[in-house]
Design a protein around this motif. Structure first.
Motif: not given
Length: 963
Positions: A489, A554-555
């Protein structure tokens, strides 16, 4: 017609006219002497198995005239006066033999000779001893100083490619590829690979690299070769370039064998860190056919797949000093990388040879060689980057900015191809021999995929504080930093790039050589020749994708954790990226742009088009050369000397790139031209005190051509803060010119042995490091009067110039011995060892760079091996070691130095039957993956790491069958 073309034609006409005149003069030798002479020819074979013996010395005792058998075991004397003679044949490992020959005026006498006795020879058997005997026989009989690696010898070394096989030759060191760890380039006597002349089947090998003249030898498998020869001294009939030396790779023909050949090898390749078995196949078929076996065909092929795995730790930018331009204040890396790589290589080699003996005196040969290396590499890295590379008003590095952690992955595919096709002929008539041929060679390097993606996160630390007391630099991180690095993150898209690069070179050549052997008591031969060669190089570079936008890790997705502890590195496991998306980065990024054009942009695209790259270029280099040389003999003394003239013309189409602050960038095609002529005297003196004792001395000159980009490189005009800087090529740049001296003493032994020692010295004027040229002030007036720059302040106008001088000197020692007379099993023992001690200094002419070592020039190179051959067993245990060597320049003109490295390799082969053999080869036996095979430091013996590669041992095992 352009004046340049007229000059070329005139020069070529002079060369051809000189050769024609030489031919007329030679042909005008007394006709009566010719009519009173005869031709004596024949073939030398081994009685035990009918093998053709190349390198055998054939001597007419009464006249002292000698000949050396070629690859087909043939010898020839073209002008023997009528009478009775004793012909003696000598070959290392077999007893000499004499035969009686009686000639009459105009006769053509064929006298074949068999050496040894069928079933009665102890020393000469097929295998590594036969290979050593062949190599040493060729070296002993040669006119110049050379080292030979024969087909059996290369194939039975535990080496994957030609570069690895050559590291056992005296005076040769290997430059390894950083990631895969295999030898790629070779240095001869401390000189960069780009200063070598490399040939495949007599044709200069095309070079696939972008901006240098190096030939990568890791794409050529040893199984595809019949012999590798390293010429340490050059004769007038050898090419002008080759300051380091000449490397000649030869593939076999069906005429090299007495019988039909069918040979098949099936093997497996295992790398212990990759922990995966991969296949290898090799096959050769050769046969002669037609009336009197006048036709021959040979086809050979090799295919292998290899998977390796390892780790590379390196700093990717120049070191920064804490006080600006004052490295004594201490230095620190701006970036430091922890990288795991997975490498998959597929190599294909294919060769064909066609022979036609059109008549008893004319023979034609066609050889085709194709080599392809396809390399897929995946890197998973974490790299740390310091907060800034800026300095404050007091010249101190700014330490208040936070550094970043970067999860970086790269997927790259590279395809290297090397091809050479040569049609040659030889015609012998009386005292004349005509050699002629045409050839084509091409090489290409393609990078269809070079995807680089990084996600970045800001840390607390500035990342300029490293603990460098151990082998691995360790950044001092806070607990919060370590936690942030491990948490996906917060990472956002940072650096990313897709480049597509293609470089290609094509070479065309034609040559004619004429040898005349007069019926003289001292003048053995006169030789003259001409050659034309054209080299065309093309570099196309394109920048395809640089995505900007709010993409998070994260994506995008993460991959597996990377643990560097496998090789003993003290770093915590780190994140990697989703490998499927890295491989498909272009489509993935374009999909984001198409779906969200307001958020995501391809920074490389302007108005829907991929921008030009000013580094792209095409060049043409034409060389015209001619030579005359003679060979004379007075008793035990041989003198070979002559003169070579080489004229080179270079033209290039490059870009002129103009980037002014008040206008869009402009790219225009411009042409550059240059030409130069080199006169090259060469002399070789040999004293043969006996058949097995040779003293050689040589003086020769040679050149190294400058890079086309230095001569006719792009003109770059760039404005910053109202001031314009210009960089432009220099058509007046000249080739480096070397004066070379060599002296050696060689003592050969009939039991397949040699003890030799030699010294060498090279003085190089106008020296230019490969990849680095000195800079000087260019023609300011040209740009001050350029209307496009009217009103601009011209700051620096830079061009390239020749460096100053360089020298290298050293000593080479070599010993090869077999011990067949020892009792029982000990009779299979043998040894070989060599050592080179050398010293080099170069004054590059680059401001601020002190005289220092050449690149890739270790001061000591040592090889020692124990061999065994008896009871169906063949084995070798060889240790090779080289001293530290400088490899390139870094910041503050500091040389990056590669630390010493040694490798223990082994091979054992067992004959299950005479036609079926099992073998095991092991490379880097002592390498457990925790010692670097490449260890580069920022200065000799420095604690500052530049880069280190860790990999493991490899094992190849399989079955060889011959029919």
């Amino acid at each position: 017609m352009p004046s340049g073309s007229v000059s070329i034609i005139r020069f070529a006409a002079r060369l051809m006219g000189g050769a024609a005149l030489s031919t007329i003069v030679l042909a005008a030798a007394p006709v009566l002497a010719q009519s009173a002479a005869s031709v004596v020819t024949g073939r030398v074979t081994q009685a035990d198995n009918g093998a053709l013996l190349s390198g055998a010395t054939v001597t007419i005792v009464e006249t002292g005239d000698s000949s050396v058998t070629d690859d087909q075991g043939r010898y020839r004397f073209g002008a023997v006066p009528a009478g009775g003679y004793t012909v003696r044949v000598d070959y290392i490992g077999l007893p000499s033999r004499t035969v009686r020959v009686d000639t009459a005026a105009g006769d053509i006498i064929t006298q074949d000779v068999e050496l040894g006795e069928a079933g009665g020879d102890v020393i000469m058997v097929m295998g590594q001893r036969a290979a050593q005997a062949k190599a040493l026989s060729e070296q002993r009989s040669a006119d110049n100083t050379r080292n030979v690696v024969s087909a059996d010898q290369a194939g039975r070394f535990p080496d994957f490619n030609a570069a690895e096989a050559l590291r056992r030759v005296p005076g040769v060191s290997v430059q390894r590829e950083v990631d895969a760890g295999e030898g790629r380039y070779i240095s001869i006597r401390g000189l960069d690979s780009g200063l070598n002349n490399t040939k495949i089947n007599g044709m200069n090998a095309a070079q696939p690299e972008k901006e240098n003249r190096r030939v990568p030898l890791d794409m050529i498998q040893t199984s595809a070769l019949a012999s590798i020869t390293v010429h340490k001294t050059l004769l007038p009939d050898q090419d002008a370039d080759g300051i380091g030396g000449a490397v000649v790779l030869e593939t076999a023909t069906a005429f090299d064998y007495r019988k039909r050949v069918i040979d098949l090898t099936v093997a497996g390749y295992y790398h212990d860190l990759a922990n995966e078995l991969q296949p290898q196949l090799q096959a050769t078929v050769a046969t002669r056919f037609g009336a009197d076996d006048r036709f021959g065909i040979l086809v050979s092929g090799a295919w292998s797949k290899r998977k390796t795995k390892g780790f590379v730790f390196y700093q990717d930018e120049d070191y920064l000093s804490y006080s600006e331009d004052d490295p004594s204040s201490g230095v620190t890396p701006l970036q430091y990388h922890l990288t795991e790589y997975e490498n998959e290589r597929e190599t294909i080699s294919a060769n064909v040879a066609l022979n036609w003996a059109a008549t008893d005196t004319t023979q034609f040969t066609f050889k085709g060689s194709f080599n392809r290396l396809f390399d897929k590499e995946l890197s998973r890295a974490l790299y740390f980057e310091g907060g800034t590379d800026e300095y404050d008003d007091d010249g101190q590095l700014i330490l208040t900015e936070p550094g970043t952690a970067n999860i970086f992955n790269q997927y790259e595919e590279t395809e290297l191809t090397q091809q050479a096709y040569v049609l040659s002929g030889k015609t012998q008539t009386g005292a004349f021999t005509f050699d002629y041929g045409i050839g084509y060679s091409t090489a290409k390097r393609e990078e269809p995929f070079d995807n680089e993606v990084a996600f970045t996160k800001e840390l607390e630390s500035n990342l300029f504080d490293y603990d460098v007391s151990g082998r691995f630099p360790v950044p001092n991180l806070s607990a919060a930093d370590r936690a942030a690095i491990a948490d996906p993150d917060g990472y956002e898209l940072g650096y990313n790039d897709i480049d597509i690069d293609t470089s290609k070179e094509q070479r065309y050549a034609a040559n004619l050589d004429i040898v005349y052997e007069p019926a003289s008591s001292w003048l053995r031969s006169i030789k003259a020749g001409v050659k034309f060669e054209r080299a065309k190089r093309t570099l196309n570079e394109g920048n395809v994708m640089e995505l900007s936008g709010p993409l998070t890790l994260d994506r995008f997705g993460t991959g597996r954790l990377v643990d560097t502890g496998v090789v003993g590195a003290p770093y915590a496991p780190y994140l990697s990226l989703d490998i499927a998306n890295v491989k498909d980065w272009r489509n993935y990024a374009q999909g984001l742009i198409d779906a969200n054009p307001d958020d995501f942009v391809n920074e490389y695209v302007e108005d829907g088009a991929i921008p030009l790259d000013e580094d792209s270029y095409t060049s043409r280099e034409d060389s015209y050369s001619g030579y005359v040389m003679g060979k004379a003999s007075w008793g035990d003394v041989e003198l070979i000397g002559g003169l070579r003239i080489d004229h080179t013309r270079v033209t290039a189409d490059v870009y002129e790139a103009i980037a002014l602050e008040d206008a869009d960038p402009v790219f225009d095609r411009v042409k550059g031209k240059a030409n130069y002529t080199s006169v090259l005297p060469r002399l070789q003196l040999n004293y043969r005190a006996s058949q097995n004792f040779v003293v050689r001395g040589a003086f020769y000159t040679s050149i190294a051509r400058p890079e086309p980009l230095y001569i006719a490189g792009a003109t770059e005009i760039e404005e910053e803060d109202g001031e314009v800087d210009v960089t432009v090529g220099n058509p007046g740049l000249k080739p480096a010119y070397a004066y070379n001296f060599d002296l050696s003493v060689e003592r050969y032994f009939g039991s397949i042995g040699l003890i030799s020692g030699g010294v060498f010295y090279k003085k190089i004027d106008r020296f230019i490091f490969s990849g680095t040229a000195p800079e000087t002030e260019g023609d300011r007036e040209r740009f001050e009067n350029d209307p496009r720059l009217a009103g601009k302040v011209i700051d620096d106008v830079i061009t390239y110039t020749n460096g100053k001088s360089a020298e290298i000197y050293g000593i080479e020692l070599n010993v090869v011995r077999q011990f067949p007379r020892l009792p029982g099993a000990l009779g299979g023992l043998g040894v070989y060892a060599n050592a080179t001690f050398q010293h080099s200094k170069a004054d590059t002419g680059i401001d601020g760079v002190a005289r220092g070592d050449f690149f890739n020039a270790p001061e000591k190179i040592v090889t020692a091996a124990l061999t065994y051959q008896k009871y169906g067993i063949e084995s070798t245990l060889a240790y090779s070691w080289r001293d530290r060597q400088a490899v390139r320049f870094s910041s503050y003109n500091t040389r990056i130095v590669e630390e010493p490295y040694g490798s223990l390799d082994g091979q054992i082969r067992y004959a299950i039957t005479p036609k079926l053999k099992a073998f095991v080869n092991a490379v880097d036996i002592l390498n457990n993956g925790k010692d670097p095979i490449v260890d580069e430091r920022y200065g000799a013996g420095s604690r500052y790491l530049e880069g280190a590669t860790y990999t493991g041992r490899t094992i190849t095992f399989g079955i060889n069958a011959s029919f």
